[in-house]
Design a protein around this motif. Structure first.
Motif, PDB file in Angstrom:
ATOM      1  N   PHE A 185     102.994 -13.313  36.758  1.00  0.00           N
ATOM      2  CA  PHE A 185     102.143 -12.202  36.335  1.00  0.00           C
ATOM      3  C   PHE A 185     102.779 -10.871  36.713  1.00  0.00           C
ATOM      4  O   PHE A 185     103.270 -10.707  37.832  1.00  0.00           O
ATOM      5  CB  PHE A 185     100.763 -12.299  37.004  1.00  0.00           C
ATOM      6  N   LEU A 186     102.758  -9.943  35.764  1.00  0.00           N
ATOM      7  CA  LEU A 186     103.285  -8.602  36.047  1.00  0.00           C
ATOM      8  C   LEU A 186     102.268  -7.556  35.600  1.00  0.00           C
ATOM      9  O   LEU A 186     101.259  -7.881  34.964  1.00  0.00           O
ATOM     10  CB  LEU A 186     104.616  -8.377  35.319  1.00  0.00           C
ATOM     11  N   HIS A 237     114.283 -11.510  28.788  1.00  0.00           N
ATOM     12  CA  HIS A 237     114.309 -12.620  27.832  1.00  0.00           C
ATOM     13  C   HIS A 237     113.893 -13.940  28.485  1.00  0.00           C
ATOM     14  O   HIS A 237     114.333 -15.003  28.089  1.00  0.00           O
ATOM     15  CB  HIS A 237     115.704 -12.797  27.208  1.00  0.00           C
ATOM     16  N   GLN A 238     113.090 -13.875  29.506  1.00  0.00           N
ATOM     17  CA  GLN A 238     112.707 -15.119  30.169  1.00  0.00           C
ATOM     18  C   GLN A 238     111.295 -15.501  29.753  1.00  0.00           C
ATOM     19  O   GLN A 238     110.434 -14.651  29.577  1.00  0.00           O
ATOM     20  CB  GLN A 238     112.762 -14.959  31.696  1.00  0.00           C
ATOM     21  N   ASP A 239     111.065 -16.779  29.629  1.00  0.00           N
ATOM     22  CA  ASP A 239     109.753 -17.263  29.217  1.00  0.00           C
ATOM     23  C   ASP A 239     108.766 -17.337  30.374  1.00  0.00           C
ATOM     24  O   ASP A 239     107.591 -17.611  30.165  1.00  0.00           O
ATOM     25  CB  ASP A 239     109.883 -18.676  28.618  1.00  0.00           C
ATOM     26  N   GLN A 240     109.277 -17.089  31.581  1.00  0.00           N
ATOM     27  CA  GLN A 240     108.387 -17.309  32.716  1.00  0.00           C
ATOM     28  C   GLN A 240     107.289 -16.253  32.834  1.00  0.00           C
ATOM     29  O   GLN A 240     106.270 -16.478  33.484  1.00  0.00           O
ATOM     30  CB  GLN A 240     109.196 -17.327  34.031  1.00  0.00           C
ATOM     31  N   VAL A 241     107.501 -15.071  32.207  1.00  0.00           N
ATOM     32  CA  VAL A 241     106.524 -13.992  32.365  1.00  0.00           C
ATOM     33  C   VAL A 241     105.267 -14.296  31.561  1.00  0.00           C
ATOM     34  O   VAL A 241     105.340 -14.662  30.389  1.00  0.00           O
ATOM     35  CB  VAL A 241     107.127 -12.645  31.927  1.00  0.00           C
ATOM     36  N   LEU A 296      98.106  -3.740  41.375  1.00  0.00           N
ATOM     37  CA  LEU A 296      98.674  -4.748  42.265  1.00  0.00           C
ATOM     38  C   LEU A 296      97.579  -5.640  42.841  1.00  0.00           C
ATOM     39  O   LEU A 296      97.806  -6.825  43.105  1.00  0.00           O
ATOM     40  CB  LEU A 296      99.445  -4.069  43.394  1.00  0.00           C
ATOM     41  N   TYR A 297      96.396  -5.078  43.025  1.00  0.00           N
ATOM     42  CA  TYR A 297      95.307  -5.872  43.592  1.00  0.00           C
ATOM     43  C   TYR A 297      94.906  -6.994  42.647  1.00  0.00           C
ATOM     44  O   TYR A 297      94.557  -8.100  43.066  1.00  0.00           O
ATOM     45  CB  TYR A 297      94.121  -4.964  43.924  1.00  0.00           C
ATOM     46  N   THR A 298      94.977  -6.710  41.344  1.00  0.00           N
ATOM     47  CA  THR A 298      94.704  -7.757  40.354  1.00  0.00           C
ATOM     48  C   THR A 298      95.756  -8.859  40.455  1.00  0.00           C
ATOM     49  O   THR A 298      95.432 -10.055  40.405  1.00  0.00           O
ATOM     50  CB  THR A 298      94.708  -7.153  38.938  1.00  0.00           C
ATOM     51  N   LEU A 299      97.015  -8.460  40.605  1.00  0.00           N
ATOM     52  CA  LEU A 299      98.085  -9.456  40.743  1.00  0.00           C
ATOM     53  C   LEU A 299      97.814 -10.363  41.945  1.00  0.00           C
ATOM     54  O   LEU A 299      97.968 -11.589  41.875  1.00  0.00           O
ATOM     55  CB  LEU A 299      99.443  -8.777  40.913  1.00  0.00           C
ATOM     56  N   VAL A 300      97.369  -9.770  43.042  1.00  0.00           N
ATOM     57  CA  VAL A 300      97.071 -10.550  44.252  1.00  0.00           C
ATOM     58  C   VAL A 300      95.978 -11.566  43.958  1.00  0.00           C
ATOM     59  O   VAL A 300      96.081 -12.747  44.314  1.00  0.00           O
ATOM     60  CB  VAL A 300      96.657  -9.605  45.402  1.00  0.00           C
ATOM     61  N   PHE A 345     105.246 -10.757  41.667  1.00  0.00           N
ATOM     62  CA  PHE A 345     106.144 -10.024  42.562  1.00  0.00           C
ATOM     63  C   PHE A 345     105.395  -8.845  43.153  1.00  0.00           C
ATOM     64  O   PHE A 345     104.646  -8.163  42.446  1.00  0.00           O
ATOM     65  CB  PHE A 345     107.357  -9.504  41.786  1.00  0.00           C
ATOM     66  N   LEU A 346     105.618  -8.606  44.418  1.00  0.00           N
ATOM     67  CA  LEU A 346     105.040  -7.413  45.032  1.00  0.00           C
ATOM     68  C   LEU A 346     106.135  -6.676  45.794  1.00  0.00           C
ATOM     69  O   LEU A 346     107.030  -7.316  46.377  1.00  0.00           O
ATOM     70  CB  LEU A 346     103.919  -7.783  46.010  1.00  0.00           C
ATOM     71  N   PRO A 347     106.052  -5.356  45.818  1.00  0.00           N
ATOM     72  CA  PRO A 347     107.033  -4.597  46.608  1.00  0.00           C
ATOM     73  C   PRO A 347     106.692  -4.691  48.089  1.00  0.00           C
ATOM     74  O   PRO A 347     105.513  -4.768  48.461  1.00  0.00           O
ATOM     75  CB  PRO A 347     106.870  -3.172  46.097  1.00  0.00           C
ATOM     76  N   GLU A 348     107.719  -4.669  48.901  1.00  0.00           N
ATOM     77  CA  GLU A 348     107.526  -4.787  50.346  1.00  0.00           C
ATOM     78  C   GLU A 348     106.596  -3.699  50.873  1.00  0.00           C
ATOM     79  O   GLU A 348     105.822  -3.924  51.801  1.00  0.00           O
ATOM     80  CB  GLU A 348     108.890  -4.708  51.050  1.00  0.00           C
TER      81      GLU A 348
END
Lengths: 302, 302
Positions: free
Chosen positions: B195-196, B215-219, B227-231, B242-245
């Motif tokens: 998820f992005l 070009h990757q199918d993983q996304v 970012l909170y939604t990603l969490v 992915f999250l930034p440090e």
DNA sequence: GCCATTTCATAGTTTGTTCTTATGATTGAA
DNA sequence: TTCAATCATAAGAACAAACTATGAAATGGC
């Protein structure tokens, strides 16, 4: 945001230039009291001192000096905006204040005026003749827009555009020309026999470096103030001089007893345009360059 | 030279932004008629049309648009002049309008506010959160003075200063973390499992290029808006993200079932300051950079 | 030392610009 | 047709900027 009045900022700049309320007011066509109160109002508005007043005399504070510099830029930009709007966005109309050095001006003015009339008919050109240093000051102050100078020269904050070359020629009376060393070597000429212009003319420096005259005894102590004086001196068999081809092309030694001998290879000055970096009128200046360039000496292959 | 009134130029710019006399007048705190006549006076002064009026509606002429652009610059310069004078040349006082992107802002605000209070006590900072594109527009329009963005990004007419690195970490639910390939290879993850953020967040682009996801199918097709939604998505075992440090350091996955795994080498974004080229406040901006840099993740040698 | 001159500041008044309110005129929607 | 929205115009109020006249402090010539 309370906007300052540009007219009052202009009063401030003028005061800085004149260092005198009365004269500054005169130049702004207002009374001295108007200018005095305007400056005070600016100080109130800024909430800080621009002048240190003491006993009917004043000096600018360092903040005041900084503000003056910024005001000059702002006023310059504002006047370009107005010019732009008044010319309805036409890049080829309006007024250009053009400065030219005295060793170029008389030989280029006639052709330039004709060229501008033909190719930039909507443009008003105000011509001004002065030394390089003065012209550069006036350029950065916004009193001029464009200069025609002899290069190379350092012009901080300005852009240059080379228009052409102007080779130097050794000028000698025809009676003396025969006894010149062949091939021509300037170092073999008598002491103090070469006349040049006063130091403030950049052509002197250019001729000295282009013709390898540094530390040479051949240069006379007598410094002339115009090329016409140099012609007279040489024509009186008092010595030799250098003239740029640009001047020769305009018949400066016609009706004299003088002859021109090509100086050594590489002895030339460049002639170019100079304008403030960040002007909005580059297109116009380039066009002016295209008009002036053909008036300069053709490059001769030697 | 008749100088235009800066206040009236500001009316013109506001009219351009609002495209409506009434609203523009409101924003300028004057009556509609004031603004209307001021614009007409400007046109008289310039001797050219800025608006094409027809039947109680209007459009800006192309000259008008050009003039508006120049006015923005002029007003910007004027307000910097006033700020400068009002701060009596003190580089560390006044107001800075600071824009920050949403994937940085929440994790930096607290530390920044504390840092500014301690090290730049005379400075007033107005913070604003928006996307990179919007912030850059506001920066060039003078509505903001300084941005904190994720780099690399193209910022024409602006200067950048890199403050630090912010590595990306792969975020997985602890139940899923064990079954990840070892060594970690993102290309081996299930299709549509990453998820992005929505496309308008520059972090998406940076994560994609930093982690080699082009070009990757993983996304996943589902694009989150914060970012909170990603969490939340990752915590529900629906996939990885992915999250930034920077965000991890601010405890964004505390109280979740998630674990962070270092992404591959070189998977980071840079964080930097951006300001208009030609600002007069570089010294202040550098100082701000020195205050913000220590708040960013420490470079870890791997 | 004294008086004229230079220089900048201040006061009161006049002039000019800018703003407001009120109104008009045109258009499009209800 | 009526109402609301929109920009232009007019007349007077409010404000800002200018001028004239004058004051006050220092400088310079005699």
């Amino acid at each position: 945001m309370k906007w300052p009045n540009l007219k009052h900022l202009h009063y401030l700049v003028t005061l800085h230039q004149e260092q005198n309320f009365h004269k500054a007011a005169q130049r702004c066509s207002v009374s001295q009291s108007t200018l005095s109160t305007a400056i005070q109002n600016l100080e109130d508005h800024f909430g800080s001192q621009l002048l240190e007043r003491e006993h009917k005399t004043f000096v600018f504070t360092s903040l005041g000096l900084d503000v003056v510099e910024k005001c000059k830029v702002l006023l310059q930009d504002a006047s370009e905006l107005v010019e732009f709007a008044q010319n309805a966005g036409h890049w080829d109309s309006g007024t250009v204040k053009l400065g030219v050095i005295p060793t170029i001006a008389p030989f280029l003015f006639e052709g330039m005026i004709g060229g501008f009339k033909s190719f930039l008919p909507k443009l008003t050109v105000e011509l001004q003749e002065d030394t390089t240093d003065n012209l550069l000051l006036q350029l950065t102050d916004g009193e001029l827009d464009l200069l025609i100078l002899a290069l190379p020269i350092d012009t901080p904050g300005c852009k240059q555009m080379v228009l052409g070359h102007d080779p130097f020629h050794l000028i000698a009376h025809k009676d003396l020309a025969g006894s010149l060393p062949d091939p021509l070597d300037i170092r073999l000429l008598p002491k103090r026999s070469i006349f040049l212009l006063q130091q403030e003319h950049c052509m002197t420096g250019h001729a000295v470096s282009a013709c390898g005259l540094q530390h040479q005894d051949q240069v006379s102590n007598l410094a002339a103030s115009s090329l016409y004086t140099l012609v007279q001196l040489a024509n009186s068999k008092l010595g030799y001089t250098f003239l740029p081809e640009l001047a020769l092309n305009q018949q400066i030694i016609t009706n004299t007893e003088l002859v021109a001998l090509p100086a050594e290879q590489g002895a030339w000055r460049e002639i170019g345009l100079v304008w403030r970096a960040g002007t909005t009128r580059m297109q116009l200046f380039r066009r002016i360059g295209e008009i002036v360039a053909p008036l300069l000496p053709l490059p001769t292959l030697r």
